[in-house]
Scaffold this active site. Structure first.
Site, PDB file in Angstrom:
ATOM      1  N   GLU A  62       2.007  10.083  -0.471  1.00 56.19           N
ATOM      2  CA  GLU A  62       2.627   9.467   0.768  1.00 56.19           C
ATOM      3  C   GLU A  62       3.438  10.309   1.566  1.00 56.19           C
ATOM      4  O   GLU A  62       4.654   9.912   2.011  1.00 56.19           O
ATOM      5  CB  GLU A  62       3.432   8.027   0.465  1.00 56.19           C
ATOM      6  N   GLU A 102      -2.451   3.371  -5.557  1.00 55.59           N
ATOM      7  CA  GLU A 102      -1.486   2.208  -5.548  1.00 55.59           C
ATOM      8  C   GLU A 102      -2.151   0.795  -5.116  1.00 55.59           C
ATOM      9  O   GLU A 102      -2.571   1.167  -3.929  1.00 55.59           O
ATOM     10  CB  GLU A 102      -0.114   2.779  -5.034  1.00 55.59           C
TER      11      GLU A 102
HETATM   12  O1  IFM Z   1       7.462   1.925  -4.703  1.00 51.25           O
HETATM   13  C1  IFM Z   1       6.711   2.395  -3.740  1.00 51.25           C
HETATM   14  C2  IFM Z   1       6.158   3.862  -4.331  1.00 51.25           C
HETATM   15  O2  IFM Z   1       7.356   4.718  -4.447  1.00 51.25           O
HETATM   16  C3  IFM Z   1       5.249   4.286  -3.174  1.00 51.25           C
HETATM   17  N1  IFM Z   1       4.313   3.416  -2.648  1.00 51.25           N
HETATM   18  C4  IFM Z   1       5.124   1.973  -2.285  1.00 51.25           C
HETATM   19  C5  IFM Z   1       5.636   1.366  -3.541  1.00 51.25           C
HETATM   20  C6  IFM Z   1       6.292   0.094  -3.139  1.00 51.25           C
HETATM   21  O3  IFM Z   1       6.934   0.197  -1.951  1.00 51.25           O
END
Ligand code: IFM
Length: 450
Positions: A166, A355
Site C-alpha cells: 500500500e 487483503e
Molecule cells: O491493518 C491494515 C493493514 O496493515 C494494511 N491494509 C489495511 C488493513 C486494515 O486497515
C-alpha cells in the site's frame, strides 16, 4: 472447476504484518522503526497504545503456525521488519533478525504452508528517518540493498515476494495527513515520497530479476477501491474520475504504464510540485511483474465538489448501507467490479487478493467461542464476487484474509479486531472465532458453503 468450487490450486491464505503482530521491538539486535517512534509520541495513537507487545508473535510464532496449519491455510502472507535485518537501515546485517524469519519460513514449510513475504509493510528503520526517510532518494537505494540481502539469505524458500504494501497509504497517510508514521503533514512531501516508493519498488524488482530466481515470483500490493459517482450528473461523474485517478491510478499507472495519470497531474500541479518522471524512472516504475496484489475492503462513493482544484470528490456514506467497525461500507460487488476493471485495463497478469476482511466488535464468550457471523457473511459475499470474476476470465490465483489474528491496527491501536483468530492481548491466548472454523471448511472443500 465445479460449479461452486474455486480453481484447482487456488491459494487460500491469511495475512499479517511485522509491526502489527511481532512485538519484541528491541530483541535480538532489532533497531528502532518509525512505528516504534511514532506510537510513543503522545496523542498519535488511540489510547496511547503501541506495538511493543502486540501479539508477541516473535516468541509465539510456533503456536501461530500450528494454528494456521489447523485451519488448512495454503499460504501465509507476512512482512519482514527491515530494522530487524538492518538495524541502521543498511550496512551490517543482523543475523539474529534474519534467523527469526528463517525459522518462521522453515516452520511454515514443515506444515506445507507457502510463505508469501512482503518486504515493506511500513516499519522503516528510524535511522533512515533521521535522514529524511522516504523523502530522501537514498532510502530507495537502501531498500534495494535490503531487498537483495533478503532474497539472497532466504534463497529457495519463498514462493512469492511483495515489494511494498500500500504505497498510497505510506505516502499520503504518513506524509500528507500525518495520521501514520512518520506523522508529516505536507502534500508536496507525500508526492515526493510516492515517487521514491515507486523507484524503491522498481529497484527491488530489478534486484530480484538479477538474482535469477526460479519458481519464485514478485509483485506489489496496492490498496484499491472502485470509485462510483453518487448520481449520473456531470459534476459527480467528474468527481469520481478524479478520485479514481488519485486513489487508484496514482500508483497503477506508473507501475503498468510508466506515467502518472495526466488528468491528475493537471489538477495537482495547480497547487503542488508533481515530480517529473525521467525515462529511467519510468523504466524502473514499470518493471514487469509476475502478479499484482489487490487489497480491497470497500468502495468509494463520491459527489462533486464546488472547488475546481479539488483532486477528489466529496465522499458520501449512503445511509442505508451497512458498515464495519472501521466505518467502511460493506460492498462486495465492488470486488467484482474492481477485478474486472483491473484485468481489462492493466492485465493480463495473475491477480491475488492480498487483503480483504472486516473489523467487528467481537466478544469472547465464556466458553472461548466468538460468534462473528458478521465477518462470515462479509467474507462469504466478497468471495462470491471473486468467484464470479474468475468465472468471467479474471486470472485470480489466490485470496488472503486480513487478518490471521487480531492485531495492532495502526492509529486505532487495539480497538479494531480484524482477525480470524481472537487474541486476548493480556493473556496472549488465541481463540478460533467462528469465522476461522468457517474458513477452514471453505479451504477444505475449495469452495463456499451453500
Ligand atoms: O491493518 C491494515 C493493514 O496493515 C494494511 N491494509 C489495511 C488493513 C486494515 O486497515
Amino acid at each position: 472447476m465445479g460449479e461452486n468450487l474455486f480453481p484447482e490450486k487456488f491459494i487460500w491464505g491469511a495475512a499479517t504484518s511485522s509491526y502489527q503482530i511481532e512485538g519484541a521491538p528491541d530483541v535480538d539486535g532489532k533497531g528502532e522503526s518509525i512505528w516504534d517512534r511514532f506510537t510513543h509520541t503522545p496523542g498519535a495513537i488511540w489510547n496511547q497504545e503501541t506495538g511493543d507487545r502486540a501479539c508477541n508473535h516473535y516468541h509465539l510464532y510456533k503456536e501461530d503456525v500450528d494454528l494456521m496449519s489447523s485451519l488448512g491455510l495454503k499460504a501465509y502472507r507476512f512482512s519482514i521488519s527491515w530494522p530487524r535485518i538492518f538495524p541502521q537501515g543498511g550496512g551490517r546485517v543482523n543475523r539474529e533478525g534474519l534467523d527469526f524469519y528463517r525459522r518462521l519460513v522453515e516452520r511454515l514449510h514443515s506444515h506445507g504452508i507457502k510463505p508469501v513475504i512482503t518486504l515493506y509493510h511500513w516499519d522503516l528503520p528510524q535511522a533512515l528517518q533521521e535522514r529524511e526517510g522516504w523523502l530522501n532518494l537514498d532510502t530507495a537505494r537502501y531498500f534495494e540493498e535490503y531487498a537483495a540481502s533478503v532474497f539472497e539469505n532466504l534463497d529457495q524458500s519463498v514462493d512469492m515476494w511483495i515489494t511494498i504494501n500500500e504505497p498510497w497509504v505510506i505516502a499520503f497517510l504518513g506524509h500528507a495527513f500525518g495520521i501514520h508514521a512518520p506523522g508529516i503533514n505536507d502534500f508536496n512531501s507525500a508526492l515526493l515520497v510516492a515517487h521514491h516508493l515507486l523507484l524503491a519498488h522498481g529497484l527491488a524488482v530489478k534486484a530480484f530479476r538479477e538474482s535469477e530466481r526460479e519458481d519464485e515470483s514478485i509483485g506489489i500490493a496496492l490498496n484499491l477501491a472502485p470509485v462510483q459517482p453518487m448520481t449520473n450528473n456531470s459534476s459527480d461523474l467528474e468527481a469520481a474520475e478524479r478520485s479514481d485517478s488519485f486513489m487508484n491510478r496514482w500508483f497503477l499507472d506508473p507501475i503498468f504504464k510508466g506515467s502518472y495519470p495526466a488528468d491528475m497531474i493537471d489538477i495537482l500541479s495547480r497547487s503542488f510540485n508533481v515530480p517529473e518522471i525521467s525515462e529511467e524512472d519510468a523504466a524502473l516504475f514499470s518493471q514487469p511483474l509476475d502478479f499484482l496484489g489487490i487489497n480491497n475492503y470497500t468502495r468509494i462513493l463520491v459527489e462533486g465538489s464546488n472547488d475546481e482544484d479539488a483532486f477528489t470528490g466529496n465522499p458520501v456514506n449512503p445511509p442505508d448501507a451497512v458498515y464495519t467497525e472501521m466505518g467502511w461500507e460493506i460492498y462486495p460487488r465492488g470486488l467484482y467490479e474492481l477485478l474486472i476493471r483491473i484485468h481489462r485495463e492493466y492485465g493480463p497478469l495473475p491477480l491475488y487478493i492480498t487483503e480483504n476482511g472486516a473489523a467487528f466488535a467481537d466478544q469472547l464468550n465464556e466458553d472461548g467461542s466468538v460468534d462473528d457471523e458478521g465477518r462470515i457473511s462479509y467474507l462469504h459475499h466478497y468471495l462470491l464476487e471473486a468467484q464470479q470474476a474468475i468465472a468471467e476470465g479474471v486470472p485470480l490465483k489466490g485470496y488472503f484474509v486480513w487478518s490471521l489474528m487480531d492485531n495492532f491496527e495502526w492509529a486505532f491501536g487495539y480497538s479494531k479486531r480484524f482477525g480470524l483468530i481472537y487474541v486476548d492481548f493480556q493473556s496472549q491466548k488465541r481463540y478460533l472465532k467462528n469465522s476461522a472454523c468457517w474458513y477452514r471448511e471453505v479451504i477444505a472443500r475449495n469452495g463456499l458453503i451453500e
